[in-house]
Design an enzyme around this catalytic site. Structure first.
Site, PDB file in Angstrom:
ATOM      1  N   LYS A 146      50.482  65.360  13.667  1.00 41.67           N
ATOM      2  CA  LYS A 146      49.490  64.290  13.660  1.00 41.67           C
ATOM      3  C   LYS A 146      49.161  63.829  12.245  1.00 41.67           C
ATOM      4  O   LYS A 146      48.802  62.668  12.025  1.00 41.67           O
ATOM      5  CB  LYS A 146      48.224  64.736  14.403  1.00 41.67           C
ATOM      6  CG  LYS A 146      48.442  64.873  15.915  1.00 41.67           C
ATOM      7  CD  LYS A 146      48.904  63.550  16.537  1.00 41.67           C
ATOM      8  CE  LYS A 146      49.035  63.601  18.032  1.00 41.67           C
ATOM      9  NZ  LYS A 146      49.409  62.308  18.638  1.00 41.67           N
ATOM     10  N   TYR A 170      51.219  71.085  16.041  1.00 38.03           N
ATOM     11  CA  TYR A 170      50.700  69.801  16.529  1.00 38.03           C
ATOM     12  C   TYR A 170      49.893  69.112  15.429  1.00 38.03           C
ATOM     13  O   TYR A 170      50.022  67.899  15.216  1.00 38.03           O
ATOM     14  CB  TYR A 170      49.832  70.058  17.752  1.00 38.03           C
ATOM     15  CG  TYR A 170      49.142  68.843  18.330  1.00 38.03           C
ATOM     16  CD1 TYR A 170      49.794  68.020  19.244  1.00 38.03           C
ATOM     17  CD2 TYR A 170      47.831  68.536  17.991  1.00 38.03           C
ATOM     18  CE1 TYR A 170      49.156  66.921  19.795  1.00 38.03           C
ATOM     19  CE2 TYR A 170      47.182  67.447  18.531  1.00 38.03           C
ATOM     20  CZ  TYR A 170      47.847  66.635  19.428  1.00 38.03           C
ATOM     21  OH  TYR A 170      47.199  65.547  19.962  1.00 38.03           O
ATOM     22  N   SER A 189      45.144  62.059  15.391  1.00 40.04           N
ATOM     23  CA  SER A 189      44.134  63.009  15.851  1.00 40.04           C
ATOM     24  C   SER A 189      43.297  63.474  14.670  1.00 40.04           C
ATOM     25  O   SER A 189      43.768  63.469  13.519  1.00 40.04           O
ATOM     26  CB  SER A 189      44.821  64.226  16.498  1.00 40.04           C
ATOM     27  OG  SER A 189      43.888  65.251  16.754  1.00 40.04           O
TER      28      SER A 189
END
Length: 251
Positions: A163, A159, A146
């Protein structure tokens, strides 16, 4: 009509019944690959399989919670028993169960869940698939990272860290798997219109995240993964393609 550059190939895609994963399966299937898709809910698997088959794509579907070893291995076994091996592996399944500043995440369980699904499961999925990918001409693995792996965000800090870890996982695996003729890369999307990004879409204005004044679409990601899995990308490994509409990516 799409070019059949994946004719005869077998592709396994996790988290593939909607959004980015579905678009990847659809693109690979339209370009000739037999696809094996999975997600956590049977009704979603059934619907996605029916939609893909209606387009003439050869597809199998299975329930898979990638955090569970037996589920991951069952998906690999399906691909091998039905199609004889795996040429393309796309690790797309991911979770983000909490929004907010990272220092406000007070339980280890949240960290464990995000890293178990987003990072650890990707590694062990690849390890399970490896015996069936070795020395298959043009074999490739794509991890879905991401833009948030490059740029921190107060909405979902844990998160973001997971990533970033995916970028490192791709680089290390590219080094180790090169001897088997397997390339490993990442796709790092910006803000794509999916279920996972709904919270962001409500709070971020397009001019702040894109030079080209639109959100990304899952189809944008499908095209890039298809390229990375093709002969056109034969000299690309250990890299990350950022598809963000111009949002700056720096480590």
């Amino acid at each position: 009509m799409a070019e059949l550059r994946h004719q005869g190939k077998v592709a396994v895609i996790t988290g593939a019944t909607e959004g980015i994963g579905y678009a990847i399966a659809e693109r690979l299937g339209k370009e000739g690959a037999k696809v094996v898709i999975s997600s956590r809910k049977q009704k979603n698997v059934d619907q996605a399989v029916n939609n893909l088959r209606s387009q003439g794509i050869e597809v199998l579907g299975r329930i898979c919670h990638v955090g569970k070893r037996e589920h991951r291995e069952a998906v690999i076994e399906d691909a091998v028993s039905n199609y004889g091996g795996i040429d393309i592996l796309v690790s797309n399944a991911a979770v983000n169960p909490i929004y907010g500043r990272m220092l406000k995440v007070t339980t280890e369980g949240v960290w464990d869940k995000i890293f178990d699904v987003n990072v650890k499961a990707s590694f062990f999925l690849i390890k399970s698939a490896l015996p069936y990918m070795k020395n298959r001409s043009g074999a490739s693995i794509t991890l879905i990272s991401s833009i948030s792996g490059y740029s921190p965000d107060n909405l979902f800090g844990v998160y973001c860290v997971s990533k970033t870890a995916m970028l490192g996982l791709a680089k290390n695996l590219a080094l180790e798997l090169a001897k088997y003729g397997i390339r490993v890369n990442c796709l790092s999307p910006g803000l794509i219109k999916t279920q996972l990004s709904k919270q962001c879409l409500r709070t971020i204005a397009i001019p702040n995240i894109s030079f080209i004044f639109r959100y990304g679409l899952p189809e944008d990601c499908g095209k890039i993964v298809s390229f990375l899995a093709s002969k056109d990308a034969a000299f690309i490994t250990g890299e990350s393609i950022v598809a963000s509409g111009g949002q700056v990516s720096r480590l």
